[in-house]
Design a protein around this motif. Structure first.
Motif, PDB file in Angstrom:
ATOM      1  N   SER A 263     -15.776  57.579 -82.554  1.00  0.00           N
ATOM      2  CA  SER A 263     -16.347  58.897 -82.575  1.00  0.00           C
ATOM      3  C   SER A 263     -15.668  59.594 -84.041  1.00  0.00           C
ATOM      4  O   SER A 263     -15.043  59.130 -84.707  1.00  0.00           O
ATOM      5  CB  SER A 263     -16.088  59.768 -81.504  1.00  0.00           C
ATOM      6  OG  SER A 263     -14.649  60.191 -81.319  1.00  0.00           O
ATOM      7  N   THR A 306     -30.426  65.238 -85.537  1.00  0.00           N
ATOM      8  CA  THR A 306     -29.609  64.116 -85.010  1.00  0.00           C
ATOM      9  C   THR A 306     -29.461  62.888 -86.261  1.00  0.00           C
ATOM     10  O   THR A 306     -28.322  62.153 -86.172  1.00  0.00           O
ATOM     11  CB  THR A 306     -30.147  63.374 -83.787  1.00  0.00           C
ATOM     12  OG1 THR A 306     -29.923  64.440 -82.717  1.00  0.00           O
ATOM     13  CG2 THR A 306     -29.316  62.281 -83.401  1.00  0.00           C
ATOM     14  N   TYR A 316     -26.420  54.823 -82.103  1.00  0.00           N
ATOM     15  CA  TYR A 316     -27.164  55.239 -80.712  1.00  0.00           C
ATOM     16  C   TYR A 316     -26.515  54.459 -79.759  1.00  0.00           C
ATOM     17  O   TYR A 316     -27.041  54.598 -78.554  1.00  0.00           O
ATOM     18  CB  TYR A 316     -28.713  55.061 -81.092  1.00  0.00           C
ATOM     19  CG  TYR A 316     -29.005  56.105 -82.114  1.00  0.00           C
ATOM     20  CD1 TYR A 316     -29.460  57.431 -81.631  1.00  0.00           C
ATOM     21  CD2 TYR A 316     -29.314  55.905 -83.453  1.00  0.00           C
ATOM     22  CE1 TYR A 316     -29.707  58.335 -82.667  1.00  0.00           C
ATOM     23  CE2 TYR A 316     -29.355  56.829 -84.401  1.00  0.00           C
ATOM     24  CZ  TYR A 316     -29.766  58.120 -84.097  1.00  0.00           C
ATOM     25  OH  TYR A 316     -30.199  58.772 -84.802  1.00  0.00           O
ATOM     26  N   PHE A 319     -24.353  56.363 -77.334  1.00  0.00           N
ATOM     27  CA  PHE A 319     -24.740  57.454 -76.454  1.00  0.00           C
ATOM     28  C   PHE A 319     -25.128  56.979 -75.045  1.00  0.00           C
ATOM     29  O   PHE A 319     -26.006  56.339 -75.175  1.00  0.00           O
ATOM     30  CB  PHE A 319     -25.963  58.175 -77.019  1.00  0.00           C
ATOM     31  CG  PHE A 319     -25.771  58.793 -78.383  1.00  0.00           C
ATOM     32  CD1 PHE A 319     -24.544  59.283 -78.669  1.00  0.00           C
ATOM     33  CD2 PHE A 319     -26.914  58.887 -79.284  1.00  0.00           C
ATOM     34  CE1 PHE A 319     -24.051  59.588 -79.838  1.00  0.00           C
ATOM     35  CE2 PHE A 319     -26.734  59.407 -80.503  1.00  0.00           C
ATOM     36  CZ  PHE A 319     -25.492  60.012 -81.078  1.00  0.00           C
ATOM     37  N   ALA A 325     -19.214  59.923 -75.095  1.00  0.00           N
ATOM     38  CA  ALA A 325     -19.898  60.389 -76.182  1.00  0.00           C
ATOM     39  C   ALA A 325     -21.024  61.080 -75.550  1.00  0.00           C
ATOM     40  O   ALA A 325     -21.597  60.744 -74.646  1.00  0.00           O
ATOM     41  CB  ALA A 325     -20.647  58.876 -76.926  1.00  0.00           C
ATOM     42  N   THR A 327     -24.794  62.840 -74.287  1.00  0.00           N
ATOM     43  CA  THR A 327     -26.079  62.519 -74.240  1.00  0.00           C
ATOM     44  C   THR A 327     -27.034  63.846 -74.061  1.00  0.00           C
ATOM     45  O   THR A 327     -27.982  63.931 -74.352  1.00  0.00           O
ATOM     46  CB  THR A 327     -26.373  61.681 -73.135  1.00  0.00           C
ATOM     47  OG1 THR A 327     -25.875  62.243 -71.810  1.00  0.00           O
ATOM     48  CG2 THR A 327     -25.734  60.362 -73.294  1.00  0.00           C
ATOM     49  N   SER A 339     -22.333  68.077 -75.847  1.00  0.00           N
ATOM     50  CA  SER A 339     -22.334  67.716 -77.137  1.00  0.00           C
ATOM     51  C   SER A 339     -21.521  68.852 -77.770  1.00  0.00           C
ATOM     52  O   SER A 339     -21.127  68.529 -78.896  1.00  0.00           O
ATOM     53  CB  SER A 339     -23.708  67.573 -77.397  1.00  0.00           C
ATOM     54  OG  SER A 339     -24.628  68.671 -77.112  1.00  0.00           O
ATOM     55  N   LEU A 355     -21.043  64.822 -81.072  1.00  0.00           N
ATOM     56  CA  LEU A 355     -22.413  63.755 -81.415  1.00  0.00           C
ATOM     57  C   LEU A 355     -22.116  62.820 -82.353  1.00  0.00           C
ATOM     58  O   LEU A 355     -22.116  61.558 -82.280  1.00  0.00           O
ATOM     59  CB  LEU A 355     -23.592  64.634 -81.839  1.00  0.00           C
ATOM     60  CG  LEU A 355     -24.825  63.496 -81.452  1.00  0.00           C
ATOM     61  CD1 LEU A 355     -25.078  63.095 -80.234  1.00  0.00           C
ATOM     62  CD2 LEU A 355     -25.964  64.682 -82.029  1.00  0.00           C
ATOM     63  N   TYR A 392     -23.701  64.858 -68.359  1.00  0.00           N
ATOM     64  CA  TYR A 392     -24.457  64.035 -68.140  1.00  0.00           C
ATOM     65  C   TYR A 392     -25.413  64.027 -67.100  1.00  0.00           C
ATOM     66  O   TYR A 392     -26.679  63.347 -67.214  1.00  0.00           O
ATOM     67  CB  TYR A 392     -23.561  62.508 -67.937  1.00  0.00           C
ATOM     68  CG  TYR A 392     -22.771  62.173 -69.084  1.00  0.00           C
ATOM     69  CD1 TYR A 392     -23.168  61.694 -70.258  1.00  0.00           C
ATOM     70  CD2 TYR A 392     -21.284  62.270 -68.899  1.00  0.00           C
ATOM     71  CE1 TYR A 392     -22.415  61.484 -71.260  1.00  0.00           C
ATOM     72  CE2 TYR A 392     -20.425  62.185 -70.005  1.00  0.00           C
ATOM     73  CZ  TYR A 392     -21.135  61.580 -71.107  1.00  0.00           C
ATOM     74  OH  TYR A 392     -20.199  61.317 -72.303  1.00  0.00           O
ATOM     75  N   THR A 398     -31.795  65.738 -73.933  1.00  0.00           N
ATOM     76  CA  THR A 398     -31.046  64.804 -74.138  1.00  0.00           C
ATOM     77  C   THR A 398     -31.223  64.484 -75.868  1.00  0.00           C
ATOM     78  O   THR A 398     -32.239  64.929 -76.194  1.00  0.00           O
ATOM     79  CB  THR A 398     -31.120  63.336 -73.461  1.00  0.00           C
ATOM     80  OG1 THR A 398     -32.465  62.958 -73.585  1.00  0.00           O
ATOM     81  CG2 THR A 398     -30.486  63.593 -72.116  1.00  0.00           C
ATOM     82  N   THR A 401     -32.252  58.820 -78.512  1.00  0.00           N
ATOM     83  CA  THR A 401     -31.515  57.379 -77.828  1.00  0.00           C
ATOM     84  C   THR A 401     -31.731  56.166 -78.944  1.00  0.00           C
ATOM     85  O   THR A 401     -31.011  55.393 -78.741  1.00  0.00           O
ATOM     86  CB  THR A 401     -32.030  57.063 -76.649  1.00  0.00           C
ATOM     87  OG1 THR A 401     -33.564  56.792 -76.796  1.00  0.00           O
ATOM     88  CG2 THR A 401     -31.711  57.998 -75.682  1.00  0.00           C
TER      89      THR A 401
END
Length: 455
Positions: A263, A306, A316, A319, A325, A327, A339, A355, A392, A398, A401
């Protein structure tokens, strides 16, 4: 021009060290789209005689290539039809620093300008600078810190390449999150990086183990956003170089294995131009309306921006539910499932964007946070209710992805066009298109294992 701290060099100090032969090489570097330092190694005496006064030049294709340095189509700034001309490296003389792991070497970071004048607006440093200027018009300066994780391997970069990056030996063979023993096993390298970076002008805080095998984090003190982005880039480049000198390798990939990813949590706050608090009301002991609007703006733009937080196909893979991490596009007090995590109070009140991964370009991520937050302030966006518990499973919107989903959100964002400009949006949409085309034409190990014999 003043230096950022007493470990950085003034122009006169650099001149004296070159003339005394203490420094014989000056590296001029800028940060490209992929977050890499690119530039030239200049002989010290030539630097004084010919470069210090007016900078140097480099091909504008450096902001129009893929990770492999292939020239690709679709960029307005650079093409075969335009002849791949030059851009000017303009020295930022507040960034002169020694590189202690490279004897006799200093580094100066650069802005980029066009041959006929004016900034190269699509360069990452220019994108962040535009947002800092926007903040200043509102009476704010932005402070930030980046928490960058990496995985250490006992293999050299050359051995890792020759092995196809398979079956490498991590520096720790089990989870060493906060483990003194686990960090001690890697401490010779971590200590070298900390001390070398301190001597290079960074303010080092600490090192700690993380969850993936061989995974660690070195933290640095927050600073003004441009300083933080500059330091982040120097640290990331130097850490790889220092590891290589010791026969090891480091990766900052967002998801280098099926275990925990790397991260890069980003902390940010605003101050008044006079240093006054903008996020905290000391009289009431509560957040200010500016802080709430800023958080709301970051959340409002998170899906659309993003691409600036997660710039690669691999980004990705981080996530995932229950992975630490995020979502969910949600905020909470000291809630690591969101986030956006709010931490601290008073002068320490700040928001953490969880993120970004280790592959992030710090200039673009900081620019996106600042741009989104300022949009919230300008439009006095109302902050949605806090998410309590497991984000989550909260049902909150979200984040994208896949890179394609993020690319489409950025391409369709009217806010991105408003705050960054049409040219910036077009440039980085093409960046995503290039990455997607390269990945979609590749034959992966996964496909070969599943399909070579059995399909």
């Amino acid at each position: 021009m003043t230096t950022r701290n007493d470990r950085m060099l003034t122009v006169e100090q650099l001149r004296e060290e070159i003339l005394s032969d203490a420094i014989d090489t000056v590296v001029l570097g800028f940060t490209d789209m992929q977050g890499r330092l690119q530039g030239k190694f200049i002989h010290g005496r030539f630097f004084l005689d010919s470069v210090l006064a007016h900078g140097t030049e480099g091909c504008n294709y450096l902001l129009a290539v893929d990770v492999e340095m292939n020239t690709v189509d679709g960029y307005a700034i650079s093409s075969w039809e335009q002849g791949y001309g030059d851009m000017v490296f303009e020295l930022d003389l507040s960034t002169i620093r020694r590189l202690p792991h490279r004897p006799g070497t200093a580094l100066i970071q650069c802005d980029l300008s066009l041959e006929h004048g004016g900034p190269v607006r699509v360069s990452p440093r220019a994108i962040l600078r535009a947002q800092t200027e926007r903040a200043a018009k509102h009476g704010f300066t932005a402070l930030a810190g980046t928490e960058l994780e990496f995985v250490v391997f006992e293999d050299s970069y050359e051995d890792a390449w020759n092995a196809g990056y398979r079956d490498l030996t991590p520096a720790n063979l089990y989870n060493v999150d906060y483990s003194i023993l686990g960090s001690s096993r890697v401490e010779p390298l971590l200590r070298d990086i900390r001390n070398i970076m301190y001597a290079a002008g960074l303010d080092v805080e600490s090192a700690k183990g993380e969850c993936n095998f061989g995974q660690h984090e070195i933290a640095f003190k927050y600073a003004e956003v441009m300083t933080t982005a500059d330091n982040h880039t120097v640290y990331k480049t130097s850490a790889k170089d220092i590891a290589s000198q010791r026969g090891k390798s480091i990766t900052f990939m967002a998801k280098p294995s099926e275990r925990e990813g790397n991260s890069c949590h980003v902390h940010m706050s605003l101050r008044g131009l006079d240093g006054s608090l903008a996020f905290w009301d000391e009289a009431t002991g509560e957040r200010t309306p500016v802080y709430d609007h800023f958080i709301a703006g970051v959340l409002r733009t998170m899906r659309e921006f993003t691409l600036f937080y997660a710039p690669s196909i691999n980004s990705y893979k981080r996530f995932a539910k229950g992975s630490f991490a995020p979502t969910a596009v949600a905020w909470g007090h000291d809630n690591r499932t969101c986030s956006v995590r709010l931490v601290g109070h008073g002068a320490g009140a700040r928001m953490e964007n969880r993120l970004p991964g280790g592959d992030v370009n710090p200039y673009l991520a900081l620019a996106a946070m600042l741009a989104g937050g300022l949009y919230g302030v300008e439009h006095e966006l109302e902050l949605e209710p806090e998410t309590v518990g497991n984000a989550y499973e909260s049902g909150a919107p979200t984040v994208p992805t896949t890179l394609r989903e993020a690319r489409d959100a950025f391409a369709g964002s009217e806010i991105a066009r408003e705050v960054f400009g049409e040219d910036v949006v077009a440039h980085y949409v093409n960046y995503a298109d290039v990455e997607l085309a390269a990945f979609e034409s590749a034959v992966t190990d996964w496909e070969l294992r599943r399909g070579f014999e059995r399909l």
